[in-house]
Design a protein around this motif. Sequence first.
Motif, PDB file in Angstrom:
ATOM      1  N   GLY A  20      40.066 -19.762 -24.765  1.00 38.78           N
ATOM      2  CA  GLY A  20      39.974 -21.033 -25.246  1.00 38.78           C
ATOM      3  C   GLY A  20      40.755 -22.247 -24.736  1.00 38.78           C
ATOM      4  N   THR A  21      41.661 -21.828 -23.757  1.00 40.25           N
ATOM      5  CA  THR A  21      43.173 -22.925 -22.639  1.00 40.25           C
ATOM      6  C   THR A  21      41.897 -24.340 -22.678  1.00 40.25           C
ATOM      7  N   PRO A  22      40.942 -24.157 -21.580  1.00 39.43           N
ATOM      8  CA  PRO A  22      40.129 -25.430 -21.483  1.00 39.43           C
ATOM      9  C   PRO A  22      39.631 -26.067 -21.876  1.00 39.43           C
TER      10      PRO A  22
ATOM     11  N   TYR B  29      46.787 -23.812 -32.963  1.00 39.98           N
ATOM     12  CA  TYR B  29      46.636 -22.807 -31.705  1.00 39.98           C
ATOM     13  C   TYR B  29      45.327 -23.000 -32.559  1.00 39.98           C
ATOM     14  N   TYR B  30      44.233 -21.616 -31.818  1.00 41.79           N
ATOM     15  CA  TYR B  30      43.339 -21.496 -32.143  1.00 41.79           C
ATOM     16  C   TYR B  30      43.028 -20.159 -32.446  1.00 41.79           C
ATOM     17  N   SER B  31      41.732 -19.768 -33.050  1.00 38.05           N
ATOM     18  CA  SER B  31      41.228 -18.080 -33.219  1.00 38.05           C
ATOM     19  C   SER B  31      40.001 -18.111 -33.545  1.00 38.05           C
TER      20      SER B  31
ATOM     21  N   PHE C 184      33.570 -15.031 -24.807  1.00 40.81           N
ATOM     22  CA  PHE C 184      32.247 -13.927 -24.530  1.00 40.81           C
ATOM     23  C   PHE C 184      32.431 -13.880 -23.201  1.00 40.81           C
ATOM     24  N   ARG C 185      32.408 -12.156 -22.339  1.00 42.36           N
ATOM     25  CA  ARG C 185      32.514 -12.292 -20.894  1.00 42.36           C
ATOM     26  C   ARG C 185      32.289 -11.087 -20.348  1.00 42.36           C
ATOM     27  N   ARG C 186      30.937 -11.478 -19.268  1.00 41.32           N
ATOM     28  CA  ARG C 186      29.567 -10.612 -19.189  1.00 41.32           C
ATOM     29  C   ARG C 186      30.235  -9.604 -18.611  1.00 41.32           C
ATOM     30  N   GLU C 187      31.458  -8.238 -19.137  1.00 38.56           N
ATOM     31  CA  GLU C 187      32.306  -7.256 -18.254  1.00 38.56           C
ATOM     32  C   GLU C 187      31.378  -6.069 -18.595  1.00 38.56           C
ATOM     33  N   ARG C 188      31.575  -4.954 -17.914  1.00 32.99           N
ATOM     34  CA  ARG C 188      31.180  -4.466 -18.920  1.00 32.99           C
ATOM     35  C   ARG C 188      32.376  -3.155 -19.572  1.00 32.99           C
TER      36      ARG C 188
ATOM     37  N   GLY D 205      45.241 -17.915 -29.989  1.00 34.95           N
ATOM     38  CA  GLY D 205      45.799 -18.500 -28.881  1.00 34.95           C
ATOM     39  C   GLY D 205      46.790 -19.593 -28.986  1.00 34.95           C
ATOM     40  N   VAL D 206      47.781 -19.402 -28.199  1.00 34.69           N
ATOM     41  CA  VAL D 206      48.976 -21.030 -29.093  1.00 34.69           C
ATOM     42  C   VAL D 206      48.756 -21.333 -27.231  1.00 34.69           C
ATOM     43  N   GLU D 207      48.625 -23.309 -27.781  1.00 36.24           N
ATOM     44  CA  GLU D 207      48.831 -24.337 -25.983  1.00 36.24           C
ATOM     45  C   GLU D 207      49.698 -25.103 -26.715  1.00 36.24           C
TER      46      GLU D 207
ATOM     47  N   VAL E 188      48.537  -9.576 -24.825  1.00 35.12           N
ATOM     48  CA  VAL E 188      48.388 -10.696 -24.652  1.00 35.12           C
ATOM     49  C   VAL E 188      48.607 -11.213 -23.174  1.00 35.12           C
ATOM     50  N   ALA E 189      48.640 -12.352 -22.991  1.00 35.60           N
ATOM     51  CA  ALA E 189      49.078 -12.931 -21.949  1.00 35.60           C
ATOM     52  C   ALA E 189      48.706 -13.984 -21.638  1.00 35.60           C
ATOM     53  N   GLY E 190      49.621 -15.389 -20.722  1.00 34.71           N
ATOM     54  CA  GLY E 190      49.696 -16.530 -20.645  1.00 34.71           C
ATOM     55  C   GLY E 190      49.993 -16.897 -19.870  1.00 34.71           C
ATOM     56  N   GLY E 191      51.054 -18.061 -19.860  1.00 35.55           N
ATOM     57  CA  GLY E 191      51.807 -19.600 -19.244  1.00 35.55           C
ATOM     58  C   GLY E 191      51.091 -19.796 -19.022  1.00 35.55           C
TER      59      GLY E 191
ATOM     60  N   THR F 127      51.743 -25.098 -21.801  1.00 28.78           N
ATOM     61  CA  THR F 127      51.961 -23.343 -21.030  1.00 28.78           C
ATOM     62  C   THR F 127      51.662 -22.887 -22.776  1.00 28.78           C
ATOM     63  N   GLY F 128      51.129 -21.496 -22.916  1.00 25.50           N
ATOM     64  CA  GLY F 128      49.940 -20.955 -23.988  1.00 25.50           C
ATOM     65  C   GLY F 128      49.951 -19.826 -23.246  1.00 25.50           C
ATOM     66  N   PHE F 129      49.694 -18.951 -24.664  1.00 32.28           N
ATOM     67  CA  PHE F 129      49.045 -17.846 -24.378  1.00 32.28           C
ATOM     68  C   PHE F 129      47.947 -17.771 -24.936  1.00 32.28           C
ATOM     69  N   ALA F 130      46.834 -15.846 -24.764  1.00 34.12           N
ATOM     70  CA  ALA F 130      46.086 -16.107 -25.461  1.00 34.12           C
ATOM     71  C   ALA F 130      46.318 -14.371 -25.968  1.00 34.12           C
ATOM     72  N   MET F 131      45.928 -13.965 -26.982  1.00 36.26           N
ATOM     73  CA  MET F 131      46.074 -12.715 -27.940  1.00 36.26           C
ATOM     74  C   MET F 131      44.485 -12.144 -27.615  1.00 36.26           C
ATOM     75  N   GLY F 132      45.034 -10.623 -27.105  1.00 37.75           N
ATOM     76  CA  GLY F 132      43.046  -9.445 -27.682  1.00 37.75           C
ATOM     77  C   GLY F 132      43.419  -9.604 -28.706  1.00 37.75           C
ATOM     78  N   VAL F 133      42.575  -9.899 -29.919  1.00 37.59           N
ATOM     79  CA  VAL F 133      42.771  -9.224 -31.195  1.00 37.59           C
ATOM     80  C   VAL F 133      42.214  -8.403 -31.635  1.00 37.59           C
ATOM     81  N   GLU F 134      41.143  -7.705 -30.982  1.00 37.56           N
ATOM     82  CA  GLU F 134      40.460  -6.120 -31.003  1.00 37.56           C
ATOM     83  C   GLU F 134      41.898  -5.373 -30.396  1.00 37.56           C
ATOM     84  N   ARG F 135      42.047  -5.784 -28.992  1.00 35.58           N
ATOM     85  CA  ARG F 135      43.293  -4.864 -28.253  1.00 35.58           C
ATOM     86  C   ARG F 135      44.289  -4.473 -28.954  1.00 35.58           C
ATOM     87  N   LEU F 136      45.042  -5.663 -30.163  1.00 38.86           N
ATOM     88  CA  LEU F 136      46.447  -5.760 -30.748  1.00 38.86           C
ATOM     89  C   LEU F 136      45.350  -4.538 -31.310  1.00 38.86           C
TER      90      LEU F 136
HETATM   91  P1  HAM Z   1      43.042 -13.461 -20.167  1.00 35.52           P
HETATM   92  O1  HAM Z   1      44.271 -12.387 -19.598  1.00 35.52           O
HETATM   93  O2  HAM Z   1      42.335 -14.075 -19.332  1.00 35.52           O
HETATM   94  O3  HAM Z   1      44.075 -15.317 -20.721  1.00 35.52           O
HETATM   95  O4  HAM Z   1      42.936 -13.130 -21.520  1.00 35.52           O
HETATM   96  C1  HAM Z   1      44.452 -13.000 -22.914  1.00 35.52           C
HETATM   97  C2  HAM Z   1      43.582 -11.749 -24.082  1.00 35.52           C
HETATM   98  O5  HAM Z   1      42.185 -12.260 -24.013  1.00 35.52           O
HETATM   99  C3  HAM Z   1      44.153 -10.460 -22.604  1.00 35.52           C
HETATM  100  O6  HAM Z   1      45.312 -10.463 -21.998  1.00 35.52           O
HETATM  101  C4  HAM Z   1      43.529  -9.527 -23.710  1.00 35.52           C
HETATM  102  O7  HAM Z   1      44.120  -8.988 -24.080  1.00 35.52           O
HETATM  103  C5  HAM Z   1      42.050 -10.373 -24.304  1.00 35.52           C
HETATM  104  N1  HAM Z   1      40.660 -10.137 -23.925  1.00 35.52           N
HETATM  105  C6  HAM Z   1      40.316 -10.984 -22.317  1.00 35.52           C
HETATM  106  N2  HAM Z   1      38.990 -10.128 -22.151  1.00 35.52           N
HETATM  107  C7  HAM Z   1      38.634  -9.672 -22.948  1.00 35.52           C
HETATM  108  C8  HAM Z   1      37.679  -8.327 -23.394  1.00 35.52           C
HETATM  109  N3  HAM Z   1      36.638  -8.760 -22.244  1.00 35.52           N
HETATM  110  N4  HAM Z   1      37.621  -7.602 -24.603  1.00 35.52           N
HETATM  111  C9  HAM Z   1      38.921  -7.764 -24.970  1.00 35.52           C
HETATM  112  N5  HAM Z   1      40.274  -8.076 -24.894  1.00 35.52           N
HETATM  113  C10 HAM Z   1      39.728  -9.280 -23.511  1.00 35.52           C
HETATM  114  C11 HAM Z   1      43.296 -16.497 -21.572  1.00 35.52           C
HETATM  115  O8  HAM Z   1      42.369 -16.266 -21.721  1.00 35.52           O
HETATM  116  C12 HAM Z   1      43.990 -17.854 -21.245  1.00 35.52           C
HETATM  117  N6  HAM Z   1      43.168 -18.978 -21.973  1.00 35.52           N
HETATM  118  C13 HAM Z   1      45.828 -16.515 -21.638  1.00 35.52           C
HETATM  119  C14 HAM Z   1      46.518 -19.061 -21.737  1.00 35.52           C
HETATM  120  C15 HAM Z   1      46.379 -19.271 -22.738  1.00 35.52           C
HETATM  121  N7  HAM Z   1      46.927 -18.962 -20.819  1.00 35.52           N
HETATM  122  C16 HAM Z   1      47.552 -19.824 -20.951  1.00 35.52           C
HETATM  123  N8  HAM Z   1      47.227 -20.228 -22.094  1.00 35.52           N
END
Ligand code: HAM
Length: 411
Positions: A73-75, A96-98, A102-106, A119-121, A269-272, A289-298
């Motif tokens: 979300g950050t960009p 904040y946003y929710s 989408f990421r093409r990961e395994r 996320g919060v920015e 959750v991750a950010g900086g 500065t900000g962070f994003a929570m991975g909702v499913e992981r939480l």
């Molecule tokens: P990120 O570490 O790429 O940071 O993603 C943040 C969180 O999104 C991860 O800690 C994880 O919980 C969740 N996440 C990422 N990829 C997946 C996935 N494939 N499946 C499930 N959960 C996933 C960011 O996205 C930055 N924009 C965070 C940020 C905001 N930094 C500053 N402001």
Amino acid sequence: MIGADAHVVSIVEDLARQIAERHAVKEIRIPLLERLELYQRSSGETSDVVEKQMYTFADRDEAETLLALRPEGTPGVVRAYIEAGLDRSDPEQRFYYSGPMFRRERPQKGRFRQFHQFGVEIFGRADAACDAELLVMIDEFRRKLDLYLEFQVNSLGDEQCRPAYRAALLDWGREHLSELCEDCHQRLERNPLRLLDCKTDAKLAASAPKSLDYLCDPCASHFHTVERLLVEADVPYVVNPRLVRGLDYYTRTTFEVVSNAVGSQSAVVAGGRYDGLVEALGGAAVAGTGFAMGVERLALALDLSRASSRHEPDVALIALGEGALGTAMRLAAKLRRFDLRVEMLSPERGLKALMRRADKLGARYAIIIGDNELARGVAQVRDLRATTAPIKQREVSLDELPDVIVRIGAP
Ligand code: HAM
């Protein structure tokens, strides 16, 4: 996601929204589709996200504009902020946003191709208190859900001091070239910071230079203030000097919040801080500065912790001998006032048996007080679980004990 699974996700989102609003953060809605270029210029050309994980396609317009489904979300928030002219007219903003990313990961446990972030920015705040506030927000969330999460923090420095750190990593990488994995050979020249992300050889990365040793004075002072404020706010954390993050825009403070319930995908959750990003995307020189929570992981962490309904003590307190018993009782009461779960073990057994008992209980720390410790006003603190704790056992003065336990990371 169906029924109960979907409901847990809603619980996580609703609570995050409530807490963000209590910190005067306002909602922003950003598009699912952006120009590919936005992510290339912000998340970083050498990041895994941009290199391998984006869903992209060419639009049917004349220019065949390349578009991407948002991987984060950050960009998009930064772009919207600049387009609305806020960077110049009213730069201090908190959003904040929710929604889905989408990421093409395994795919695997905790890792999906479509997932949700909350996320919060925050823009226009260059001070360390703002970084600390983000972690306080996450801590409030964690406490509300009664989740055990480990807060890992680091600083990557800024444009003044980062080049020296990069150079040191490059030297180190070249020195260890033959031991590095294939991916790291590429990382070395393109972005040596990524060497620390190596999943194949985490042990080797442990001998790499640490960014904290290269910070210039202003960055060091910023980081110390973040640390001091986390202690003030009772947010338990550990310093993880290997934390480099997978996206390119970070400066100074970075953090990841990790659960041991989500398997190998442990960052929930991750950010900086990203002080140069607004300017790099064509806006004014405004800090961010900000962070994003991975909702499913939480949700997963929450589900699992509910299922096992955590009753393990944070501290197993061991008094060796009659003399230490009174002090141990007082200490237990004091630790409980800090919301720590404390179990005093039987004073009638020997140290070896008691340590086995502490392990069996799943305690995070064993605190041991014998006559020797009593005479010197100290206790031995042994870390029984932490994956990244800087110490296994150390001696701590009784006066400092609650602070130290809270600081090095108990819930
Ligand atoms: P990120 O570490 O790429 O940071 O993603 C943040 C969180 O999104 C991860 O800690 C994880 O919980 C969740 N996440 C990422 N990829 C997946 C996935 N494939 N499946 C499930 N959960 C996933 C960011 O996205 C930055 N924009 C965070 C940020 C905001 N930094 C500053 N402001």
